[in-house]
Design an enzyme around this catalytic site. Sequence first.
Site, PDB file in Angstrom:
ATOM      1  N   GLU A  96       0.819  -1.213   0.000  1.00 22.10           N
ATOM      2  CA  GLU A  96       0.000   0.000   0.000  1.00 22.10           C
ATOM      3  C   GLU A  96       0.854   1.265   0.000  1.00 22.10           C
ATOM      4  O   GLU A  96       1.927   1.292   0.588  1.00 22.10           O
ATOM      5  CB  GLU A  96      -0.855   0.027   1.265  1.00 22.10           C
ATOM      6  CG  GLU A  96      -1.824  -1.113   1.331  1.00 22.10           C
ATOM      7  CD  GLU A  96      -2.661  -1.082   2.602  1.00 22.10           C
ATOM      8  OE1 GLU A  96      -2.693  -0.039   3.290  1.00 22.10           O
ATOM      9  OE2 GLU A  96      -3.277  -2.111   2.898  1.00 22.10           O
ATOM     10  N   CYS A 109       3.291   8.324   1.229  1.00 23.94           N
ATOM     11  CA  CYS A 109       3.666   7.397   2.286  1.00 23.94           C
ATOM     12  C   CYS A 109       3.828   6.033   1.623  1.00 23.94           C
ATOM     13  O   CYS A 109       2.885   5.536   1.000  1.00 23.94           O
ATOM     14  CB  CYS A 109       2.544   7.381   3.315  1.00 23.94           C
ATOM     15  SG  CYS A 109       2.771   6.155   4.591  1.00 23.94           S
ATOM     16  N   CYS A 116       4.977  -7.183   8.083  1.00 21.80           N
ATOM     17  CA  CYS A 116       5.962  -6.719   9.075  1.00 21.80           C
ATOM     18  C   CYS A 116       6.121  -7.784  10.152  1.00 21.80           C
ATOM     19  O   CYS A 116       5.161  -8.472  10.495  1.00 21.80           O
ATOM     20  CB  CYS A 116       5.464  -5.414   9.709  1.00 21.80           C
ATOM     21  SG  CYS A 116       6.651  -4.693  10.861  1.00 21.80           S
ATOM     22  N   CYS A 120       3.176  -5.143  16.254  1.00 20.43           N
ATOM     23  CA  CYS A 120       2.542  -4.170  17.155  1.00 20.43           C
ATOM     24  C   CYS A 120       1.039  -4.446  17.175  1.00 20.43           C
ATOM     25  O   CYS A 120       0.427  -4.710  16.138  1.00 20.43           O
ATOM     26  CB  CYS A 120       2.814  -2.741  16.705  1.00 20.43           C
ATOM     27  SG  CYS A 120       4.572  -2.397  16.604  1.00 20.43           S
ATOM     28  N   CYS A 123      -1.655  -2.335  15.081  1.00 21.34           N
ATOM     29  CA  CYS A 123      -1.324  -2.070  13.677  1.00 21.34           C
ATOM     30  C   CYS A 123      -1.860  -3.176  12.762  1.00 21.34           C
ATOM     31  O   CYS A 123      -1.590  -4.360  12.987  1.00 21.34           O
ATOM     32  CB  CYS A 123       0.190  -1.971  13.557  1.00 21.34           C
ATOM     33  SG  CYS A 123       0.751  -1.849  11.851  1.00 21.34           S
ATOM     34  N   CYS A 337      -2.184   2.410   7.132  1.00 18.15           N
ATOM     35  CA  CYS A 337      -1.516   1.348   6.383  1.00 18.15           C
ATOM     36  C   CYS A 337      -1.830  -0.061   6.846  1.00 18.15           C
ATOM     37  O   CYS A 337      -1.961  -0.321   8.019  1.00 18.15           O
ATOM     38  CB  CYS A 337      -0.028   1.595   6.353  1.00 18.15           C
ATOM     39  SG  CYS A 337       0.298   2.688   4.983  1.00 18.15           S
TER      40      CYS A 337
HETATM   41  N1  SAH Z   1       7.224   0.263  11.038  1.00 11.65           N
HETATM   42  C1  SAH Z   1       7.430   1.655  11.122  1.00 11.65           C
HETATM   43  C2  SAH Z   1       6.791   2.425   9.993  1.00 11.65           C
HETATM   44  C3  SAH Z   1       5.467   1.971   9.510  1.00 11.65           C
HETATM   45  S1  SAH Z   1       4.124   2.157  10.633  1.00 11.65           S
HETATM   46  C4  SAH Z   1       6.964   2.179  12.458  1.00 11.65           C
HETATM   47  O1  SAH Z   1       6.328   1.443  13.201  1.00 11.65           O
HETATM   48  O2  SAH Z   1       7.285   3.317  12.761  1.00 11.65           O
HETATM   49  C5  SAH Z   1       3.726   3.870  10.422  1.00 11.65           C
HETATM   50  C6  SAH Z   1       3.147   4.555  11.646  1.00 11.65           C
HETATM   51  O3  SAH Z   1       1.775   4.211  11.826  1.00 11.65           O
HETATM   52  C7  SAH Z   1       3.854   4.199  12.930  1.00 11.65           C
HETATM   53  O4  SAH Z   1       4.063   5.340  13.719  1.00 11.65           O
HETATM   54  C8  SAH Z   1       2.847   3.274  13.570  1.00 11.65           C
HETATM   55  O5  SAH Z   1       3.071   3.146  14.929  1.00 11.65           O
HETATM   56  C9  SAH Z   1       1.556   3.929  13.185  1.00 11.65           C
HETATM   57  N2  SAH Z   1       0.359   3.108  13.330  1.00 11.65           N
HETATM   58  C10 SAH Z   1       0.204   1.795  13.117  1.00 11.65           C
HETATM   59  N3  SAH Z   1      -1.061   1.413  13.356  1.00 11.65           N
HETATM   60  C11 SAH Z   1      -1.733   2.519  13.731  1.00 11.65           C
HETATM   61  C12 SAH Z   1      -3.083   2.776  14.111  1.00 11.65           C
HETATM   62  N4  SAH Z   1      -3.991   1.801  14.173  1.00 11.65           N
HETATM   63  N5  SAH Z   1      -3.414   4.046  14.433  1.00 11.65           N
HETATM   64  C13 SAH Z   1      -2.496   5.039  14.375  1.00 11.65           C
HETATM   65  N6  SAH Z   1      -1.226   4.860  14.037  1.00 11.65           N
HETATM   66  C14 SAH Z   1      -0.840   3.613  13.714  1.00 11.65           C
HETATM   67 FE1  SF4 Z   2       5.404  -3.027  11.899  1.00 10.34          FE
HETATM   68 FE2  SF4 Z   2       3.073  -1.843  12.224  1.00 10.34          FE
HETATM   69 FE3  SF4 Z   2       4.719  -2.055  14.277  1.00 10.34          FE
HETATM   70 FE4  SF4 Z   2       5.324  -0.381  12.263  1.00 10.34          FE
HETATM   71  S1  SF4 Z   2       3.594  -0.212  13.670  1.00 10.34           S
HETATM   72  S2  SF4 Z   2       6.691  -1.850  13.287  1.00 10.34           S
HETATM   73  S3  SF4 Z   2       4.468  -1.537  10.539  1.00 10.34           S
HETATM   74  S4  SF4 Z   2       3.763  -3.757  13.201  1.00 10.34           S
END
Ligand code: SAH
Ligand code: SF4
Length: 350
Positions: A96, A109, A116, A120, A123, A337
């Site tokens: 994406e 973006c 990944c 997290c 996410c 994302c």
């Molecule tokens: N892996 C990297 C970059 C991709 S994630 C990272 O974690 O930084 C991009 C951003 O989106 C990160 O700050 C992540 O914590 C945030 N993110 C992921 N899921 C989210 C959600 N449900 N609501 C808001 N931010 C989110």
């Molecule tokens: Fe991976 Fe999502 Fe965590 Fe970023 S926020 S490190 S994309 S699992």
Amino acid sequence: MEVISPAKTDIKSLLPEELAQAFEQLSLPRYRAKQVFRWLSRGAAHFEEMSDLPKDLRALLSEQFEIRSAEVEVKRVSRDGTIKYLFRLLDGEMVESVLMEYRHGISICISTQVGCKMGCDFCATGRSGFSRNLTASEILSQIQAAQLDSGKTVSNVVLMGMGEPLDNYENVLRFLDLVSHPDGMNIGMRHISLSTCGLVDKIYDLSEKKLQLTLSVSLHAPNDEIRDRTMPVNRRWNIESLIRACRHYAQVTGRRISFEYALIRGVNDSDDCARELASRLKGMLAHVNLIPVNAVEGTSYHKSEVARQHRFVEILSSRGIACTVRRTLGSDIEASCGQLRRRHEGGNEL
Ligand code: SAH
Ligand code: SF4
């Protein structure tokens, strides 16, 4: 014995010097490499498109090399003009990208991995597992395909799509060299942000490079107790070691660190959390980006109330921490994302 691989060389991942060398080995003149690099930088997906190359040269190149491109599989346009793309790669994998219009230009973006490994909890990408790293060319192709499709010129790039950029370190650095190259897309490092969940060893490695990009760190919690629960990476490198690496990074590069903090109702948005966060970041060249968390199917996380968001900002500001609540773009098109791919592929909801 030399092992001969049937795989063709991924030509768009080669830097101009490397392309020139590869052409030299094929007894092709240097200026041809320059011509081809320009075509690749503009997003040509086939050698056939390279109309100023002789036909037999185009045939030779397609025997030796492959061009990794991205094709639009799904496109969604939001009421606010944000465009979300789901791109199909050569092997059928999907990633994406999101194109956003701001006052100061067009930002994109982009993704760095298919899925990944970091897991997290809040996410969508993290909940769908990991498939593979993207090549430098595939990271670049997302920008090119979005530009070609939308007719817009990207001025800012954020590595904040699917995947953890520092878990694909070599390819991401190669991408940075390519995208900022004056003979290529020429997007300067000051217009690029890289977001990480906190791979401490790689933050130290990156600081040695002294790049002028913006480092974003996804913090999302003020202490180990909360961060351990929502971000498994914290069990490997805790907050203290992460903040130490960030201070080092800011000192060595002179660049302000941007901390991402998704406000999750009842989880990390209390007054105490705000105070604890402020004391963690005290005296650092930093900015906190507060993001009302995007609800993801399968999780019980919800956005903090607006009043709570304001209170959080107030506490950080009163303690001298620069912060803003990020405007959410594209919330009507699942622009966060990982959401679109999950829906499109279906069947893998957790
Ligand atoms: N892996 C990297 C970059 C991709 S994630 C990272 O974690 O930084 C991009 C951003 O989106 C990160 O700050 C992540 O914590 C945030 N993110 C992921 N899921 C989210 C959600 N449900 N609501 C808001 N931010 C989110
Ligand atoms: Fe991976 Fe999502 Fe965590 Fe970023 S926020 S490190 S994309 S699992």
